[in-house]
Motif scaffolding. Sequence first.
Motif, PDB file in Angstrom:
ATOM      1  N   SER A 203     -65.457  -8.128  75.040  1.00  0.00           N
ATOM      2  CA  SER A 203     -65.076  -6.751  75.361  1.00  0.00           C
ATOM      3  C   SER A 203     -63.565  -6.574  75.275  1.00  0.00           C
ATOM      4  O   SER A 203     -63.062  -5.604  74.719  1.00  0.00           O
ATOM      5  CB  SER A 203     -65.583  -6.401  76.762  1.00  0.00           C
ATOM      6  N   ARG A 204     -62.840  -7.565  75.815  1.00  0.00           N
ATOM      7  CA  ARG A 204     -61.371  -7.477  75.751  1.00  0.00           C
ATOM      8  C   ARG A 204     -60.905  -7.457  74.308  1.00  0.00           C
ATOM      9  O   ARG A 204     -60.005  -6.740  73.922  1.00  0.00           O
ATOM     10  CB  ARG A 204     -60.738  -8.661  76.479  1.00  0.00           C
ATOM     11  N   MET A 207     -61.256  -4.205  72.554  1.00  0.00           N
ATOM     12  CA  MET A 207     -60.200  -3.264  72.926  1.00  0.00           C
ATOM     13  C   MET A 207     -58.837  -3.742  72.436  1.00  0.00           C
ATOM     14  O   MET A 207     -57.826  -3.112  72.690  1.00  0.00           O
ATOM     15  CB  MET A 207     -60.139  -3.122  74.444  1.00  0.00           C
ATOM     16  N   LEU A 209     -57.269  -6.495  73.467  1.00  0.00           N
ATOM     17  CA  LEU A 209     -56.490  -6.867  74.647  1.00  0.00           C
ATOM     18  C   LEU A 209     -56.399  -8.363  74.873  1.00  0.00           C
ATOM     19  O   LEU A 209     -55.762  -8.790  75.805  1.00  0.00           O
ATOM     20  CB  LEU A 209     -57.140  -6.265  75.900  1.00  0.00           C
TER      21      LEU A 209
ATOM     22  N   ASP B 382     -61.036  -2.762  81.092  1.00  0.00           N
ATOM     23  CA  ASP B 382     -60.436  -2.921  79.764  1.00  0.00           C
ATOM     24  C   ASP B 382     -59.932  -1.580  79.243  1.00  0.00           C
ATOM     25  O   ASP B 382     -58.843  -1.469  78.686  1.00  0.00           O
ATOM     26  CB  ASP B 382     -61.449  -3.513  78.788  1.00  0.00           C
ATOM     27  N   VAL B 386     -56.108  -0.092  78.100  1.00  0.00           N
ATOM     28  CA  VAL B 386     -55.836   0.650  76.868  1.00  0.00           C
ATOM     29  C   VAL B 386     -55.153   1.982  77.184  1.00  0.00           C
ATOM     30  O   VAL B 386     -54.145   2.345  76.573  1.00  0.00           O
ATOM     31  CB  VAL B 386     -57.154   0.879  76.088  1.00  0.00           C
TER      32      VAL B 386
END
Lengths: 439, 509
Positions: A203-204, A207, A209, B382, B386
Motif C-alpha cells: 500500500s505504501r 502511494m 511512500l 498512507d 500523500v
Amino acid sequence: MVTTIKDSAGFLMSRLRQIGIFVALLVIVGFFQILTAGALLQPENVSNIIVQNSYILLLAIGMVMVIIAGHIDLSVGSVAAFVGAMSGVMIQSWDFPWWLALVASLLVGALVGAWQGFWIAYVGIPAFIVTLAGMLIFRGLTQITLGNQRITGFPEPYRALGGGFLFPGLFPPETNIFDWTTIGLGLLATAALAVQQFKARASRRRMGLDDEPSAWFTTKLAFGIIMILGMTYLLGSSRGGTPIVLVVLAVLIVAYSLVMTRSVFGRHVYARGGNLHAAELSGVKVKKVDFFLFVNMGVLAALAGLVFTGRLNSAGPGAGNLFELDAIAAAFIGGAAVTGGVGTVVGAITGGLIMGVLNNGMSLMGVGTDYQQFIKGMVLLLAVAFDVFNKRRVTGSPRFRPVVRPGKDNNDIPPPPSAEPLPDEDEALATAEPRRSQH
Amino acid sequence: MPEHILQMRQIQKTFPGVKALDNVSLDVDHGQVHAICGENGAGKSTLMKVLSGVYPYGTYDGDIVYEDRPVEFKDIRDSEKSGIVIIHQELALSPYLSVAENIFLGNEKSRRGLIDWDATNSEAAALLTRVGLDLSPHTKAGNIGVGQQQLVEIAKALSKEVRLLILDEPTAALNDEDSEHLLQLVGGLRDEGITCILISHKLNEIRAIADVVTIIRDGKTIETLRLDGGDVSEDRIIKGMVGRDLENRYPAREPDIGDEVLRVEDWTVHHPTEHSRVVIDGANVSVRAGEIVGIAGLMGAGRTELAMSIFGHSYGTNISGTVYKRGKPISTKTVSEAISHGIAYATEDRKKYGLNLIEDIKRNVSAAALDKLADNGWVDGDKEVVVAEEYRQSMNIKASSVATVTGKLSGGNQQKVVLSKWMFSDPDVLILDEPTRGIDVGAKYEIYTIIHRLAAQGKAVIMISSELPEILGICDRIYTLAEGTITGEVTIDDANPEILMQHMTKDKD
C-alpha cells in the motif's frame, strides 16, 4: 556513497529509538535467563509470567490511552476489586449463570467508568481527583459488597478466564509432544503478521511512500516471526498450552493498537492530549472523547478484575491493591509522557512485561520483595530519565531530524538558516506570544 | 568616558550542523538605544544569549569587550553582576507573587538570612515610580496587564543596577498605548545614561526610538545605520533584512467577487465569566465569495472574540444573533457544526490554539478534517502522508518531510501548517486571525499570496489584523470594530489609515 551510509545510519538510529523499549525487554530477559541458569525461559515459567501479569497488562492498555489523553486513573485497582466482588455476589447470591455474570460485570465496569467519565468530562474535575476519590469509593463499595468476607468457589468456566488453557485435551495424549493448538495458533499468527506487513508495504508503495530499506523491512519481519515462533515453541511445550487470557490479551492488544493508530477516535485521543485547545478548535469533541476513554477504562478494569478473581478463585476485599500503580508504571516505562499526547499500546504492554519479568526473575533468584520494590522503582525512574535524556539529545541535534526520503533533496549541506529554525529556536518559536489579556 | 560600552568582535557560534552566528560584530555606544533587526532565525536572539552568558564563554568564538575590558561570562548571573540585564520576550514573572517579590526574586533584600520586607516593599515602590507605574508593590503580578508586567521587568532590571539593558521584542504583546509608554520609558532611561539594546520587528518603533540600527541576516552583520539623520526609511531597513528591495510588500491581485457566502446578523456575545458584560454588541458582518474582508480594531475591541464566538461558540456565553450561509440560517453552536458548514478559523495564537506542537506536520494538517481520510472511522495513514506532502510542496513548508514535528518549525512555517489544515477541510469561509503575527517579512509575503490564492478559488476570507498597512494591503472591504461594536464599513477604495483609525477609536455611546 558517504551519503548513503550516513543516511542508513541515521535511519537505523531513528528506528532503534522507536524500538528501544523492546530491546530493553530483550536485554532484561537475557540477563535473567543467565542469572537464573535458564529457569526464566522454562515453558511453565513463561506461561506463568503471562498469566501472572495478564491483569496488569489489561489495565495498562486502558491506562496508556488515558495517559495519552493527558489524564490519569488511580481507581483501576479498586474498580477491579469491586467488579470481582460484584461478580461473586451475582453468582453466589443471585444465581446468575457464569456467562451472564461475566457480561453483567463488564457492564458494571462500564457504569463505573461512565460515573467517573461524567465528573471528568462534563463537570470538569481533574481526573486525578475524580479517580483518587474513585479509588476510595470503590474500595469502600468492595468491602461493603463483600461484608469483609471472601467469596470463593467460582464456576469452572469463569475460573478458566484467569487460569485456564485453550482446548485442553483436544488432541489424543499419544501425540502430546507439543500442544498442537498452540502450534497451530502460532503458525497462524506468523502468517497473519507476514501478510499484514507485505500488504502494508504494498500500500505504501502504491502511494509512492516506501521509505524503508528492504534490509530493514526483512530484518523487522524476521525478528517478529522469530519472536512469535519462539513463544509458540515455549508455550507449545508447556503443560497447559495457550492460556486463555493470552488469547484475550492478544486480541485486545491488536484491536486497541489499531484503534489508537488508525481510527479517528484514537487520533482524537492523541490530539486531545497533545494540545487540548487546538483539538477543540479543530472540531474534536473533547468531552465525548474523555467520557468514552473512562468508560473504556472501566470495562478493561472490570475485565482485569474478572481475570484476577478467576485465577485466584476468590473475590476478596483487598484484591487489586496497587494495581493502578503497576499499570501507570507500565505506561510510563513504555514511553508515555506525563504531559499527554505521547505513548503507544504496544509500548505500555512492553513496559508491563518489563515489570513482570523483573518481578519473576528476581523471585526465581530468591530476591526479597523489599529489594524487588527498590529495583522496580529504580527501573521506572531510569526508564523515564533515559527517555527524557534521549528526547533532549534528539531535539538538541539536527543530525537526528526525521528521516529524509530518498530521492528528495537530502544532502550533506546544512539547510540555509532561513529555511530551518536554528537549534535555539526561541527566536522563531517565541514569536507568537500568547495574548489573552484583552479584557 | 570611553565611546563604546560594548564591542562584540567576530562572534561565531555553531550548533551541530548549523552556523548560527557567522562573524557578527556589534559596537554599541554609551547611552545609545541600539536596535538590532533581522528576520526570524537571523541570529538576533543567539547573539544576545552569547552576550548575556546563556551560552557561556568558550562555547562561541570571538571577543566581547565590555566597558573596555574583555569579558568572559560564565552564566547570566555573571553578566548581571556587570550590569547587563536581558528581558526576554516571554515575561518571567511569577503570577502568584507580589510585584515587589518579583522585582527582588533571586536577589532578595535580606538581613541575617531573613527577608527584609520593609526594604523590599519600599525599594520596589521607588522602582515602580521610576518606571512610571502607579501600582502598589503588594499587587500580585498575575493581576496586572502584559504592558505593566513588562514595566515590572524593567523595574527588576533597574534593581540590579543595569547599565546595559537588552529588550527582546518588548512590545510584541503590547497594545499601542502600552508600547508608546514603554518606548518613552526606554528613551527616559537613555537620558539617565542607561544603554539599551532593542530587538524588534516593528520598524516604526525602531525609527521612533533607536539611534542606531544594526541589521543581521543569516548570522552575519549586514550593516549598521545611523537613524538620527532621519533619512533611513523603513523600506531601507527591510532591504537590509531581506537582502533585496521589497518593492511591493503586498502581492497584486484582481478581485473576482461573487455572491454572499456568510452573513452574521445582530451578533451579541457576553463575557464567559462575567455574564452581564457585553463583549460583542449587535454586530453585522457579511462576506462574499472571492472577497477578502478585513476586521480592524484596537486590542480589546473584540476581534478575536467575534471570530471565535461565530466559530462554534468557542468564546463567550449568552450568544444571540443569526448566522446565514448563502442566505439560509445555520447553527454554529459547536466547532464541528461550524466546520461542517464550511467555516474555518485559523487562530491568532498558533502555538496555543492552532497546532499540536508535539505531533508532526501530517497529523496537524489532517486534524480538522480527519473524516475526509477515514472510512467508517478508520484513517488511511498512507493517504494522509500523500495529502500532507501535497500541502508541504504547494504551501512551500520548509521541512525535510511531513514527519517533521511542528514544534521545530519556524513561525512562518507553522502558520503555513495551520493554513494547510484549514485548506484541507475545504471551507467556504476562512476566518484568519492575525495570520502574519510573529512572521518575518519574507514569509509574510508568502502568506499574503496564499490568501490571494484562496480568494481566487472563490473562498470567502475574513482577515483580522492589528496592522493597518496589512489590512489596507490585501483587503477588499474593511469593518472596523471598537468596544465590541462594528463602527464602520469601508471599501478599499475609500479606506486609508486615518479613516480606519477614526472608526477604530470611536466611542460607543
